[in-house]
Design a protein around this motif. Structure first.
Motif, PDB file in Angstrom:
ATOM      1  N   MET A 187     -17.730  -5.809  11.882  1.00 54.88           N
ATOM      2  CA  MET A 187     -19.055  -6.398  11.675  1.00 54.88           C
ATOM      3  C   MET A 187     -18.996  -7.847  12.079  1.00 54.88           C
ATOM      4  O   MET A 187     -18.040  -8.545  11.831  1.00 54.88           O
ATOM      5  CB  MET A 187     -19.434  -6.303  10.186  1.00 54.88           C
ATOM      6  N   ARG A 188     -19.978  -8.269  12.731  1.00 60.92           N
ATOM      7  CA  ARG A 188     -20.182  -9.688  12.973  1.00 60.92           C
ATOM      8  C   ARG A 188     -21.539 -10.050  12.416  1.00 60.92           C
ATOM      9  O   ARG A 188     -22.524  -9.422  12.743  1.00 60.92           O
ATOM     10  CB  ARG A 188     -20.173  -9.995  14.460  1.00 60.92           C
ATOM     11  N   VAL A 189     -21.595 -11.048  11.563  1.00 66.42           N
ATOM     12  CA  VAL A 189     -22.876 -11.660  11.262  1.00 66.42           C
ATOM     13  C   VAL A 189     -22.938 -12.813  12.228  1.00 66.42           C
ATOM     14  O   VAL A 189     -22.420 -13.883  11.993  1.00 66.42           O
ATOM     15  CB  VAL A 189     -22.968 -12.131   9.809  1.00 66.42           C
ATOM     16  N   TYR A 219      -8.796  -4.774   8.571  1.00 68.14           N
ATOM     17  CA  TYR A 219     -10.008  -4.218   9.183  1.00 68.14           C
ATOM     18  C   TYR A 219     -10.699  -5.274  10.048  1.00 68.14           C
ATOM     19  O   TYR A 219     -11.033  -5.028  11.209  1.00 68.14           O
ATOM     20  CB  TYR A 219     -10.929  -3.737   8.058  1.00 68.14           C
ATOM     21  N   GLU A 220     -10.934  -6.448   9.495  1.00 70.47           N
ATOM     22  CA  GLU A 220     -11.636  -7.483  10.263  1.00 70.47           C
ATOM     23  C   GLU A 220     -10.675  -8.455  10.956  1.00 70.47           C
ATOM     24  O   GLU A 220     -10.907  -8.869  12.084  1.00 70.47           O
ATOM     25  CB  GLU A 220     -12.602  -8.269   9.362  1.00 70.47           C
ATOM     26  N   GLY A 221      -9.605  -8.811  10.255  1.00 67.25           N
ATOM     27  CA  GLY A 221      -8.699  -9.817  10.818  1.00 67.25           C
ATOM     28  C   GLY A 221      -8.044  -9.344  12.109  1.00 67.25           C
ATOM     29  O   GLY A 221      -8.059 -10.044  13.126  1.00 67.25           O
ATOM     30  N   PRO A 273     -16.442  -6.354  22.719  1.00 68.96           N
ATOM     31  CA  PRO A 273     -15.036  -5.934  22.538  1.00 68.96           C
ATOM     32  C   PRO A 273     -14.621  -5.836  21.070  1.00 68.96           C
ATOM     33  O   PRO A 273     -13.904  -4.913  20.681  1.00 68.96           O
ATOM     34  CB  PRO A 273     -14.244  -7.039  23.260  1.00 68.96           C
ATOM     35  N   HIS A 274     -15.087  -6.764  20.244  1.00 70.00           N
ATOM     36  CA  HIS A 274     -14.772  -6.725  18.813  1.00 70.00           C
ATOM     37  C   HIS A 274     -15.304  -5.437  18.184  1.00 70.00           C
ATOM     38  O   HIS A 274     -14.565  -4.701  17.518  1.00 70.00           O
ATOM     39  CB  HIS A 274     -15.391  -7.957  18.132  1.00 70.00           C
ATOM     40  N   GLU A 275     -16.585  -5.165  18.405  1.00 76.82           N
ATOM     41  CA  GLU A 275     -17.187  -3.988  17.762  1.00 76.82           C
ATOM     42  C   GLU A 275     -16.604  -2.692  18.321  1.00 76.82           C
ATOM     43  O   GLU A 275     -16.495  -1.688  17.606  1.00 76.82           O
ATOM     44  CB  GLU A 275     -18.714  -4.006  17.930  1.00 76.82           C
ATOM     45  N   PHE A 276     -16.237  -2.697  19.590  1.00 78.22           N
ATOM     46  CA  PHE A 276     -15.628  -1.505  20.201  1.00 78.22           C
ATOM     47  C   PHE A 276     -14.251  -1.254  19.589  1.00 78.22           C
ATOM     48  O   PHE A 276     -13.910  -0.111  19.234  1.00 78.22           O
ATOM     49  CB  PHE A 276     -15.526  -1.744  21.710  1.00 78.22           C
ATOM     50  N   ALA A 277     -13.461  -2.305  19.415  1.00 76.62           N
ATOM     51  CA  ALA A 277     -12.122  -2.153  18.814  1.00 76.62           C
ATOM     52  C   ALA A 277     -12.206  -1.575  17.406  1.00 76.62           C
ATOM     53  O   ALA A 277     -11.304  -0.863  16.949  1.00 76.62           O
ATOM     54  CB  ALA A 277     -11.396  -3.501  18.803  1.00 76.62           C
ATOM     55  N   HIS A 278     -13.316  -1.852  16.726  1.00 80.01           N
ATOM     56  CA  HIS A 278     -13.502  -1.298  15.375  1.00 80.01           C
ATOM     57  C   HIS A 278     -13.564   0.227  15.374  1.00 80.01           C
ATOM     58  O   HIS A 278     -13.344   0.850  14.328  1.00 80.01           O
ATOM     59  CB  HIS A 278     -14.813  -1.812  14.775  1.00 80.01           C
ATOM     60  N   SER A 279     -13.909   0.839  16.500  1.00 75.91           N
ATOM     61  CA  SER A 279     -13.966   2.300  16.500  1.00 75.91           C
ATOM     62  C   SER A 279     -12.599   2.874  16.149  1.00 75.91           C
ATOM     63  O   SER A 279     -12.503   3.925  15.511  1.00 75.91           O
ATOM     64  CB  SER A 279     -14.440   2.815  17.863  1.00 75.91           C
ATOM     65  N   LEU A 334     -22.608  -4.450  14.696  1.00 72.83           N
ATOM     66  CA  LEU A 334     -22.148  -3.509  13.674  1.00 72.83           C
ATOM     67  C   LEU A 334     -21.461  -2.325  14.332  1.00 72.83           C
ATOM     68  O   LEU A 334     -22.016  -1.676  15.212  1.00 72.83           O
ATOM     69  CB  LEU A 334     -23.325  -3.030  12.813  1.00 72.83           C
ATOM     70  N   GLU A 335     -20.247  -2.096  13.865  1.00 68.54           N
ATOM     71  CA  GLU A 335     -19.398  -1.071  14.460  1.00 68.54           C
ATOM     72  C   GLU A 335     -19.708   0.316  13.919  1.00 68.54           C
ATOM     73  O   GLU A 335     -20.112   0.459  12.765  1.00 68.54           O
ATOM     74  CB  GLU A 335     -17.922  -1.392  14.168  1.00 68.54           C
ATOM     75  N   HIS A 336     -19.483   1.302  14.773  1.00 71.18           N
ATOM     76  CA  HIS A 336     -19.599   2.701  14.370  1.00 71.18           C
ATOM     77  C   HIS A 336     -18.531   3.499  15.098  1.00 71.18           C
ATOM     78  O   HIS A 336     -17.887   2.998  16.013  1.00 71.18           O
ATOM     79  CB  HIS A 336     -21.003   3.234  14.673  1.00 71.18           C
TER      80      HIS A 336
HETATM   81 ZN   LIG Z   1     -15.877  -6.852  12.599  1.00 66.15          ZN
END
Ligand SMILES: [Zn+2]
Length: 405
Positions: A1-3, A343-345, A309-315, A280-282
């Protein structure tokens, strides 16, 4: 997630209808969402619950995956009406749990109908901005549904459909069953998959197949699509360099993770200064909002380059594999964020590496990013001031304020 709030050009990173529905099981919940009032930021929902006579409690999703906090937009839920066999039923909100609604289902009835409205002026996937404008909408299904209390999200099946404003086009990872004009019916899915599969739509829409060079040898790779909506048609003009970078991004995740776990993947990218403010990642998509001119202005591009790239890596890190405390059976169960530093770091680190490896950032821009982080840390006492453990555990309250890191 990025706000997401990137407002400096100096590399400051702020963490910021009615469809006939064949082949449904007797326990499937039908959900019809009328989005024709999206330009007014009101979504209308109509649900059909299989029901038995007696007391029934329905709940509104409270803890939203990826937000890591009880961010379900309960204050924006209104217009609730319940009916069975053509008669209006009296319902009551629980006096303590604001997310729970009680109703008595009368004898001789096997279906409970519920109507509700979601006001989306203030909430876009926990990002704070409106979910819709006169040209764009972002539908997060958790904002337009109730489900039976104490059910496991994996075990509840929904049959969802939407009606779009006339002529709007859409993108989502949900499998489409039928399209009839502006009405789209999706295949039945679990509540887990539904809430994990947002839909974006707009007047100005473009779909690009992101065909990556296959770094996994002969093994076939799932298809990747970029679904773009924007305030203006001209905002969708992706350069050949950017297309090549997004293709390389897909290829680099193959090199980095070595396997893919999704059926297909959708980059849902909204380019707008009017809506959103989130990434927001899914599991099979990410729902990211960047500034309207991201694809057109190199300085704006630089600021948003690591968002996708950040949200994609969360997959992989966060969805396919999730820390135990964040893997809850449903959306009422509180989340424990102790492992959010993984998860985020880790994702924050991987997202910036992938931005550079894909070419979305130049090597020099990536070095500047690292220099910025080092300079910021140089002025802080770090863990001596607030421990990593406490920071991770308290994300559910820290994330309600949008500020640097
Ligand atoms: Zn994130």
């Amino acid at each position: 997630m990025r706000v997401a709030c990137r407002f400096s050009l100096s590399m400051l990173v702020f963490l910021t209808f009615s469809f006939a529905s064949p082949n449904l099981s007797a326990q499937t919940i039908r959900l019809q969402v009328d989005l024709t009032d999206a330009p007014r930021n009101v979504y209308h929902a109509h649900l059909y619950f299989p029901a038995k006579p007696g007391a029934m409690t329905l709940v509104f999703p409270k803890w939203i995956p990826g937000n890591h906090r009880p961010s379900g937009p309960i204050a924006a839920l209104t217009g609730i009406r319940m009916e069975a066999a053509g008669k209006t039923l009296a319902w009551q909100r629980d006096p303590v749990d604001m997310y729970a609604f009680h109703v008595d289902v009368p004898q001789g009835v096997d279906t409970l109908e519920v109507w509700l409205d979601a006001i989306t002026t203030l909430d876009s996937a926990g990002g704070g901005g409106p979910a819709a404008s006169s040209n764009i909408l972002d539908l997060n299904w958790n904002a337009v549904l109730l489900y039976p209390q104490e059910a496991r999200a994996d075990n509840v099946e929904f049959s969802p459909s939407v009606k779009l404003p006339s002529g709007w086009k859409f993108g989502t990872a949900l499998p489409v069953a039928k399209i009839a004009g502006d009405e789209i019916e999706f295949s039945p899915v679990s509540l887990t998959t539904l809430i994990d599969s947002p839909l974006i739509a707009g007047v100005h829409y473009r779909r690009i197949e992101v065909a990556a060079p296959n770094l996994l040898g002969a093994r076939s790779s799932p298809q990747h699509f970029m679904d773009l909506v924007a305030d203006n048609e001209g905002d969708l003009a992706m350069s050949p360099e950017d297309l090549a970078a997004f293709q390389k991004l897909v290829a680099e995740t193959g090199a980095l993770f070595g396997a893919r776990h999704y059926r297909q993947y959708h980059f849902l990218l909204t380019l707008s200064d009017q809506v959103g403010g989130h990434g927001l990642e899914h599991h099979e998509s990410n729902d990211s909002v960047a500034a309207e001119r991201m694809l057109l202005d190199p300085d704006v591009h630089m600021l948003y380059a690591d968002l996708v790239p950040h949200e994609f890596a969360h997959s992989w890190n966060g969805k396919y594999r999730r820390p135990a405390g964040l893997a809850t059976p449903n959306y009422q169960e509180p989340m424990v964020g102790d492992l959010l530093w993984v998860y985020e770091g880790l994702t924050e680190y991987l997202g910036t590496v992938l931005a550079e490896r894909s070419g979305l950032w130049t090597p020099e821009q990536y070095r500047e990013e690292l220099a910025y982080i080092a300079a910021a840390l140089d002025h802080r006492t770090g863990r001596n001031w607030r421990s990593l453990e406490d920071t991770a555990r308290s994300v559910q309250v820290l994330r309600t304020i949008t500020q640097p890191e």
